[in-house]
Design an enzyme around this catalytic site. Structure first.
Site, PDB file in Angstrom:
ATOM      1  N   HIS A 155     -21.887 -47.459  31.756  1.00  0.00           N
ATOM      2  CA  HIS A 155     -21.062 -48.184  32.746  1.00  0.00           C
ATOM      3  C   HIS A 155     -20.375 -49.402  32.116  1.00  0.00           C
ATOM      4  O   HIS A 155     -20.095 -50.381  32.807  1.00  0.00           O
ATOM      5  CB  HIS A 155     -21.904 -48.645  33.942  1.00  0.00           C
ATOM      6  CG  HIS A 155     -22.807 -47.580  34.486  1.00  0.00           C
ATOM      7  ND1 HIS A 155     -22.415 -46.696  35.463  1.00  0.00           N
ATOM      8  CD2 HIS A 155     -24.081 -47.235  34.149  1.00  0.00           C
ATOM      9  CE1 HIS A 155     -23.416 -45.855  35.719  1.00  0.00           C
ATOM     10  NE2 HIS A 155     -24.436 -46.164  34.932  1.00  0.00           N
ATOM     11  N   SER A 276       3.584 -59.469  19.415  1.00  0.00           N
ATOM     12  CA  SER A 276       4.301 -59.603  20.680  1.00  0.00           C
ATOM     13  C   SER A 276       5.616 -60.302  20.387  1.00  0.00           C
ATOM     14  O   SER A 276       5.723 -61.089  19.449  1.00  0.00           O
ATOM     15  CB  SER A 276       3.459 -60.444  21.645  1.00  0.00           C
ATOM     16  OG  SER A 276       4.286 -61.163  22.527  1.00  0.00           O
ATOM     17  N   LYS A 282      -0.497 -62.913  19.097  1.00  0.00           N
ATOM     18  CA  LYS A 282      -0.958 -61.567  19.463  1.00  0.00           C
ATOM     19  C   LYS A 282      -1.039 -60.587  18.306  1.00  0.00           C
ATOM     20  O   LYS A 282      -0.198 -60.576  17.413  1.00  0.00           O
ATOM     21  CB  LYS A 282      -0.023 -60.971  20.520  1.00  0.00           C
ATOM     22  CG  LYS A 282      -0.089 -61.682  21.825  1.00  0.00           C
ATOM     23  CD  LYS A 282      -1.316 -61.308  22.604  1.00  0.00           C
ATOM     24  CE  LYS A 282      -0.927 -60.281  23.628  1.00  0.00           C
ATOM     25  NZ  LYS A 282      -2.091 -59.718  24.271  1.00  0.00           N
ATOM     26  N   GLU A 289      -3.209 -47.440  21.966  1.00  0.00           N
ATOM     27  CA  GLU A 289      -2.724 -47.284  23.341  1.00  0.00           C
ATOM     28  C   GLU A 289      -1.749 -46.113  23.448  1.00  0.00           C
ATOM     29  O   GLU A 289      -1.765 -45.348  24.421  1.00  0.00           O
ATOM     30  CB  GLU A 289      -2.040 -48.567  23.810  1.00  0.00           C
ATOM     31  CG  GLU A 289      -3.020 -49.701  24.024  1.00  0.00           C
ATOM     32  CD  GLU A 289      -2.324 -51.060  24.163  1.00  0.00           C
ATOM     33  OE1 GLU A 289      -1.126 -51.094  24.507  1.00  0.00           O
ATOM     34  OE2 GLU A 289      -2.983 -52.080  23.899  1.00  0.00           O
ATOM     35  N   GLN A 321       9.375 -17.198  28.666  1.00  0.00           N
ATOM     36  CA  GLN A 321       9.945 -17.900  27.520  1.00  0.00           C
ATOM     37  C   GLN A 321       9.796 -19.421  27.654  1.00  0.00           C
ATOM     38  O   GLN A 321      10.061 -20.168  26.724  1.00  0.00           O
ATOM     39  CB  GLN A 321      11.392 -17.476  27.248  1.00  0.00           C
ATOM     40  CG  GLN A 321      12.453 -18.109  28.078  1.00  0.00           C
ATOM     41  CD  GLN A 321      13.847 -17.718  27.590  1.00  0.00           C
ATOM     42  OE1 GLN A 321      14.010 -16.688  26.944  1.00  0.00           O
ATOM     43  NE2 GLN A 321      14.831 -18.507  27.884  1.00  0.00           N
TER      44      GLN A 321
HETATM   45  N1  ARG Z   1      13.563 -15.016  24.037  1.00  0.00           N
HETATM   46  C1  ARG Z   1      12.649 -14.365  24.920  1.00  0.00           C
HETATM   47  C2  ARG Z   1      11.341 -15.136  25.022  1.00  0.00           C
HETATM   48  O1  ARG Z   1      11.157 -16.013  24.268  1.00  0.00           O
HETATM   49  C3  ARG Z   1      12.368 -13.006  24.468  1.00  0.00           C
HETATM   50  C4  ARG Z   1      13.119 -11.999  25.187  1.00  0.00           C
HETATM   51  C5  ARG Z   1      12.266 -11.043  25.769  1.00  0.00           C
HETATM   52  N2  ARG Z   1      12.854  -9.979  26.467  1.00  0.00           N
HETATM   53  C6  ARG Z   1      13.666  -9.941  27.499  1.00  0.00           C
HETATM   54  N3  ARG Z   1      13.710  -8.851  28.146  1.00  0.00           N
HETATM   55  N4  ARG Z   1      14.373 -10.926  27.918  1.00  0.00           N
HETATM   56  O2  ARG Z   1      10.491 -14.873  25.855  1.00  0.00           O
END
Ligand code: ARG
Length: 471
Positions: A155, A276, A282, A289, A321
């Site tokens: 604590h 600072s 300081k 941090e 993606q």
């Molecule tokens: N650039 C895409 C990704 O990073 C891959 C594409 C995968 N296929 C598709 N049908 N769009 O996920």
């Protein structure tokens, strides 16, 4: 876009090209993408799907393309959306119809899963190397501070005396677990999705065992739907990285507290502190941090990938993606944070006298007074109560357990003898604690010995690591 030209009558709008494409931030995957293509085309050649000469020409050209990418001779275009199609476009520009055979029995869906797995395997090893450096620094400091006594806290109130080595070794254990957690993620990632194609595998007689071996995987994935839609490796890696940030952040919090004027247990090097703009006196622990602060970003990356993945049906969906930016950010941030932390901690000086002085208030040896009575035959609960009254008496009379007279002790129990003073000295309190993982010199030395063995073994493993033999 010419790739989809058969099906589409109109060109994609520029805004949608820009919106769809990942090529702006995935150049670091080019190396892995080409590695995957080389394994794939070797497989096509081996299985007679393309001729051996065609396979060799494609491999040779892919190698040239990689060189040109690395020397920045190739400019990627959003017209070809991602790294996979940009590389393929380059290949076809260079060798025409033969280049068009590379994508036989393959999809970008297994390609992007593959690239990320290869990349993650390498990055796991890099993060492990940073952690290993940190563990080595902490072990060296621990060896130098086995007898540097300091208060241990619960604590944030002084609790019982420990040593600085004991304190540092607590973090060594956390970082060792982080290291092993990464190893588990590596293990789970180590299956090749190549051959899953779009989602349902392919009718070409691909030898997935062969390509997975060429790429350095343990074997191929067991289900093609999972092969293309699994991003557990991304989630697991960012989760490992998040836990590393929790550990770094707790350590940083203590560095901020312990380096403050009021504590003064440690002194940060000027190299890792800042001043600072207005207060000339300081010396601020900004680096600590900032690392503490950056944990928030990595947790954000964690939430981002979990949220992206949680509701999408099998198999590939474009949502996926979104895996890349979060992953890249988490990896870059954590590597940078460990690196800065390593510089900061290795130049931090323990202020041994201040730590010891701090052990002399706060009744940090009260448990040991109770243990003293218990060892002389009293039950622990009775002893606990008596010592509570002694502490209250000390507070009222501005005394400590060390300078209370024998007379005063005797008014609480006849069991007190002159040896009490020796029994509750800070050194004795620490050195008596010989349990496994405790702060005594004996416990610390055997802990250090086991960590030394861990380091020796893992440094060897890291040194001998190689993703595969393609490059
Ligand atoms: N650039 C895409 C990704 O990073 C891959 C594409 C995968 N296929 C598709 N049908 N769009 O996920």
């Amino acid at each position: 876009m010419q790739y989809f030209s058969g099906r589409f009558k109109e060109k994609a709008s520029n805004s949608i090209l820009e919106f769809h494409s990942t090529i702006q931030f995935e150049d670091k995957l080019a190396y892995y993408d080409i590695m995957g293509s080389i394994a794939h085309v070797r497989g096509l050649g081996k299985q007679g799907i393309v001729t051996v000469e065609e396979a060799e020409l494609i491999e040779k050209t892919l190698r040239e393309i990689l060189e040109d990418i690395e020397s920045k001779k190739i400019k990627f275009s959003i017209e070809y959306e991602d790294i996979h199609m940009n590389v393929e476009k380059n290949l076809i520009d260079r060798i025409g119809d033969i280049g068009k055979k590379l994508h036989t029995g393959r999809s970008r869906n297994d390609q992007c899963a593959l690239d990320l797995k290869l990349y993650i395997k390498d990055e796991i090893k890099k993060v492990q190397s940073y952690l290993m450096e940190l563990i080595e620094i902490l072990i060296k400091m621990a060896k130098e501070n086995v007898k540097t006594y300091m208060p241990g806290f619960t604590h944030l109130q002084k609790a019982q005396p420990i040593s600085f080595a004991h304190y540092l070794l607590a973090y060594v254990e956390m970082f060792k677990r982080d290291y092993k957690r990464l190893e588990n993620t590596f293990e789970l990632t180590n299956y090749s999705p190549l051959g899953s194609a779009a989602l349902a595998g392919t009718s070409y007689p691909l030898d997935m065992e062969y390509t997975s071996k060429v790429l350095g995987f343990k074997g191929p994935i067991a289900n093609s739907l999972d092969g293309v839609s699994d991003r557990d490796h991304v989630m697991s890696f960012i989760s490992d990285l998040s836990i590393i940030m929790v550990h770094l952040s707790r350590f940083c919090e203590e560095i901020v507290v312990y380096s403050s004027n009021d504590f003064s247990y440690i002194e940060l090097s000027d190299k890792f502190s800042t001043g600072s703009s207005i207060m000339p006196q300081k010396k601020n622990p900004d680096a600590a941090e900032l690392i503490r602060g950056k944990s928030g970003r990595v947790f954000g990356d964690m939430m981002s990938i979990l949220t992206t993945m949680k509701g999408i049906p099998l198999a590939y969906n474009k949502d996926m993606q979104e895996d890349k930016e979060a992953l890249f950010d988490a990896i870059d941030t954590v590597k940078k944070c460990i690196d800065v932390f390593n510089g900061m901690i290795s130049t931090t000086k323990p202020l041994k006298e201040n730590m010891l002085k701090a052990c002399h208030d706060g009744f940090i040896n009260a448990t040991d007074v109770a243990d003293y009575l218990t060892n002389k035959g009293m039950s622990f609960r009775d002893a606990y109560k008596i010592v509570g009254s002694i502490v209250a008496y000390c507070i009222d009379n501005k005394k400590t357990l060390d300078n209370l007279s024998m007379e005063e002790y005797k008014t609480y129990s006849e069991l007190f003898e002159n040896d009490i003073y020796e029994e509750i000295s800070i050194e004795k309190c620490v050195e008596k604690r010989t349990t496994i993982g405790g702060p005594s010199e004996k416990s610390i030395n055997s802990h250090i010995e086991s960590v030394d063995k861990f380091i020796e073994k893992e440094v060897e493993n890291l040194k001998s690591y190689k993703l595969n033999d393609i490059f």
